[in-house]
Design an enzyme around this catalytic site. Structure first.
Site, PDB file in Angstrom:
ATOM      1  N   ARG A  50       0.837  -1.210   0.000  1.00  0.00           N
ATOM      2  CA  ARG A  50       0.000   0.000   0.000  1.00  0.00           C
ATOM      3  C   ARG A  50       0.864   1.249   0.000  1.00  0.00           C
ATOM      4  O   ARG A  50       0.529   2.263  -0.593  1.00  0.00           O
ATOM      5  CB  ARG A  50      -0.968  -0.006   1.203  1.00  0.00           C
ATOM      6  CG  ARG A  50      -1.785   1.292   1.329  1.00  0.00           C
ATOM      7  CD  ARG A  50      -3.016   1.140   2.209  1.00  0.00           C
ATOM      8  NE  ARG A  50      -2.756   0.381   3.426  1.00  0.00           N
ATOM      9  CZ  ARG A  50      -2.055   0.830   4.471  1.00  0.00           C
ATOM     10  NH1 ARG A  50      -1.557   2.059   4.469  1.00  0.00           N
ATOM     11  NH2 ARG A  50      -1.850   0.056   5.529  1.00  0.00           N
ATOM     12  N   TYR A 102     -17.379  17.062 -14.348  1.00  0.00           N
ATOM     13  CA  TYR A 102     -17.651  15.623 -14.406  1.00  0.00           C
ATOM     14  C   TYR A 102     -18.682  15.262 -13.330  1.00  0.00           C
ATOM     15  O   TYR A 102     -18.498  15.609 -12.160  1.00  0.00           O
ATOM     16  CB  TYR A 102     -16.338  14.850 -14.180  1.00  0.00           C
ATOM     17  CG  TYR A 102     -16.539  13.362 -14.120  1.00  0.00           C
ATOM     18  CD1 TYR A 102     -16.860  12.647 -15.268  1.00  0.00           C
ATOM     19  CD2 TYR A 102     -16.436  12.676 -12.927  1.00  0.00           C
ATOM     20  CE1 TYR A 102     -17.068  11.287 -15.212  1.00  0.00           C
ATOM     21  CE2 TYR A 102     -16.635  11.304 -12.863  1.00  0.00           C
ATOM     22  CZ  TYR A 102     -16.951  10.617 -14.009  1.00  0.00           C
ATOM     23  OH  TYR A 102     -17.157   9.276 -13.954  1.00  0.00           O
ATOM     24  N   ASP A 174      -8.468  18.987 -14.609  1.00  0.00           N
ATOM     25  CA  ASP A 174      -8.751  17.612 -14.993  1.00  0.00           C
ATOM     26  C   ASP A 174      -8.439  17.502 -16.483  1.00  0.00           C
ATOM     27  O   ASP A 174      -9.172  18.024 -17.323  1.00  0.00           O
ATOM     28  CB  ASP A 174     -10.224  17.285 -14.701  1.00  0.00           C
ATOM     29  CG  ASP A 174     -10.575  15.838 -14.990  1.00  0.00           C
ATOM     30  OD1 ASP A 174      -9.894  15.209 -15.831  1.00  0.00           O
ATOM     31  OD2 ASP A 174     -11.537  15.320 -14.386  1.00  0.00           O
ATOM     32  N   LYS A 199      -9.241   6.299 -19.019  1.00  0.00           N
ATOM     33  CA  LYS A 199      -9.667   6.737 -20.346  1.00  0.00           C
ATOM     34  C   LYS A 199      -8.487   6.635 -21.323  1.00  0.00           C
ATOM     35  O   LYS A 199      -7.968   5.566 -21.524  1.00  0.00           O
ATOM     36  CB  LYS A 199     -10.250   8.136 -20.245  1.00  0.00           C
ATOM     37  CG  LYS A 199     -11.240   8.322 -19.054  1.00  0.00           C
ATOM     38  CD  LYS A 199     -12.512   7.516 -19.195  1.00  0.00           C
ATOM     39  CE  LYS A 199     -13.375   7.504 -17.944  1.00  0.00           C
ATOM     40  NZ  LYS A 199     -13.656   8.786 -17.332  1.00  0.00           N
TER      41      LYS A 199
HETATM   42  C1  LIG Z   1     -14.086   9.271 -16.097  1.00  0.00           C
HETATM   43  C2  LIG Z   1     -13.725  10.620 -15.609  1.00  0.00           C
HETATM   44  C3  LIG Z   1     -13.439  10.849 -14.249  1.00  0.00           C
HETATM   45  C4  LIG Z   1     -13.549   9.768 -13.194  1.00  0.00           C
HETATM   46  O1  LIG Z   1     -12.629   8.754 -13.383  1.00  0.00           O
HETATM   47  P1  LIG Z   1     -12.847   7.216 -12.903  1.00  0.00           P
HETATM   48  O2  LIG Z   1     -11.613   6.550 -13.355  1.00  0.00           O
HETATM   49  O3  LIG Z   1     -14.108   6.737 -13.550  1.00  0.00           O
HETATM   50  O4  LIG Z   1     -12.986   7.254 -11.419  1.00  0.00           O
HETATM   51  C5  LIG Z   1     -13.061  12.131 -13.876  1.00  0.00           C
HETATM   52  N1  LIG Z   1     -12.994  13.131 -14.779  1.00  0.00           N
HETATM   53  C6  LIG Z   1     -13.271  12.950 -16.086  1.00  0.00           C
HETATM   54  C7  LIG Z   1     -13.181  14.094 -17.021  1.00  0.00           C
HETATM   55  C8  LIG Z   1     -13.646  11.695 -16.542  1.00  0.00           C
HETATM   56  O5  LIG Z   1     -13.935  11.519 -17.849  1.00  0.00           O
END
Ligand SMILES: *Cc1c(COP(=O)(O)O)cnc(C)c1O
Length: 377
Positions: A50, A102, A174, A199
């Site tokens: 961890r 988001y 982000d 993503k």
């Molecule tokens: C998918 C997404 C998140 C969240 O990410 P997870 O891996 O699903 O927890 C945050 N910000 C954006 C812009 C996203 O597309």
């Protein structure tokens, strides 16, 4: 960061010859524990899974390098990375969130963090003047998402960072949608960058993960959230994400090319009300996007005349599923996945353009939009 160009660094992400074997691709280290020397030292730096793991360390270093930051800290999901940034704010702090942030982050803030004492307000950061009006004396953080989800709004990074810093607030961007291949917010003055590595960064739809990148001291503060919060990614997930990163530069080129072709096709289609894509000249954020992004990304939204769900139902190549950034194109009716209280128009379909031949994607959309479908103007 080395002086090598982005694609070169990405192509060799995390490749370091293994001293024991000479293996070019690094091994996976699933071990949860690491041995001490007879004198009690841990000379190799790893103690317990961890707290730290070689695969996680390699991923963190690589992502910091690709974003142009000093250090990175990886999490088990993108939302865990976002949560770490917000939880590290001092008690009573105020944060400005974008209006179409988001939706998972909006829910996290409303359901968990505001009840615990965080102050938050939403502002349309794509509009000049909106941030100035939203800043308060106790604003500690401005959260930016550009391009935004699912409206593809563009926020001016230079301007937002200058305004926030003048007010004594940090900026966290982000960068999930643009990726460091197209946009590097730290170069525009941002203090922190977060990603859902789920993503584009992993890019194959088979890992859930997140990361925060920034200056050494800021990231060290977040390491406590990682190690004590415990939302750490598995060694295998880190290894897979590093593997995905090696093709990021070339994947993004293809995603961008496909999205542009699809956007141009849709914009000329009679059943289409609007195409939301910053790569088009008619997009209100086009000039800002052209300045701060090297290309316009693989995501777009389209507003259609008639039943959007029915159009999605007629697609054959696009998969009907949430998420984005994989090799396969996805179509999503955002309003129904976001549920009650969504601000997303019901006629909107979000498209994640994959790596298929753009002409096939255009043909698929052409067939799904064919006028024999019922049209309610
Ligand atoms: C998918 C997404 C998140 C969240 O990410 P997870 O891996 O699903 O927890 C945050 N910000 C954006 C812009 C996203 O597309």
């Amino acid at each position: 960061m080395s002086d090598r160009r982005f694609a070169t660094r990405a192509a060799q992400a995390g490749l370091r010859a293994d001293l024991g074997t000479g293996a070019v691709v690094p091994p996976i280290h699933p071990s949860t524990t690491f041995e001490r020397d007879p004198d009690g030292d841990y000379p190799r730096g790893y103690v317990y899974g961890r707290q730290g793991n070689p695969n996680r360390a390699a991923l963190e270093e690589t992502l910091a390098d690709l974003e142009g930051g000093a250090a990175g800290v990886a999490f088990a999901s993108g939302l865990a990375a976002c949560a770490a940034v917000l939880r590290a704010l001092p008690p009573g702090a105020h944060v400005v969130l974008p209006q179409d942030v988001y939706h998972g982050l909006r829910a996290l803030v409303a359901q968990r963090l505001v009840p615990a004492g965080l102050q938050a307000s939403a502002a349309d950061l794509t509009r000049p003047g909106a941030l100035e009006a939203a800043l308060r004396p106790n604003t500690r953080l401005v959260w930016v998402e550009t391009p935004s989800n699912p409206l593809l709004g563009i926020t001016d990074l230079d301007r937002t960072c200058a305004l926030a810093h003048a007010a004594g607030a940090r900026v966290c961007v982000d960068n999930t949608w643009a990726t460091p291949a197209l946009q590097r917010p730290l170069e525009h003055g941002a203090d922190l960058v977060v990603h859902s590595t789920t993503k584009y960064l992993n890019g194959h739809g088979d890992v859930t993960g997140g990361v925060v990148v920034g200056r050494e001291a800021d990231v060290e503060a977040l390491r406590a959230e990682q190690v004590l919060g415990g939302a750490v990614p598995s060694p295998f997930d880190c290894w897979l994400t590093l593997r995905g990163l090696r093709t990021l530069a070339v994947r993004m080129r293809a995603h961008c090319e496909g999205a542009l072709a699809v956007a141009d096709f849709l914009a000329a289609h009679p059943r289409v009300k609007a195409v939301l894509f910053p790569g088009r000249l008619d997009h209100p954020g086009h000039a800002v996007a052209a300045r701060q992004m090297s290309a316009f990304g693989g995501m777009l939204s389209v507003r259609v005349r008639g039943d959007a769900m029915e159009v999605a139902g007629r697609l054959r190549i696009f998969r009907r599923a949430t998420s984005l950034g994989g090799t396969e194109s996805l179509v999503e009716h955002r309003a129904s996945i976001e549920g009650p209280g969504t601000q997303t128009p019901d006629d909107l379909l979000r498209l994640s353009i994959g790596l298929e031949e753009p002409a096939d994607l255009v043909a698929d959309l052409d067939a799904a939009l064919a006028t024999r479908a019922r049209v309610h103007p």
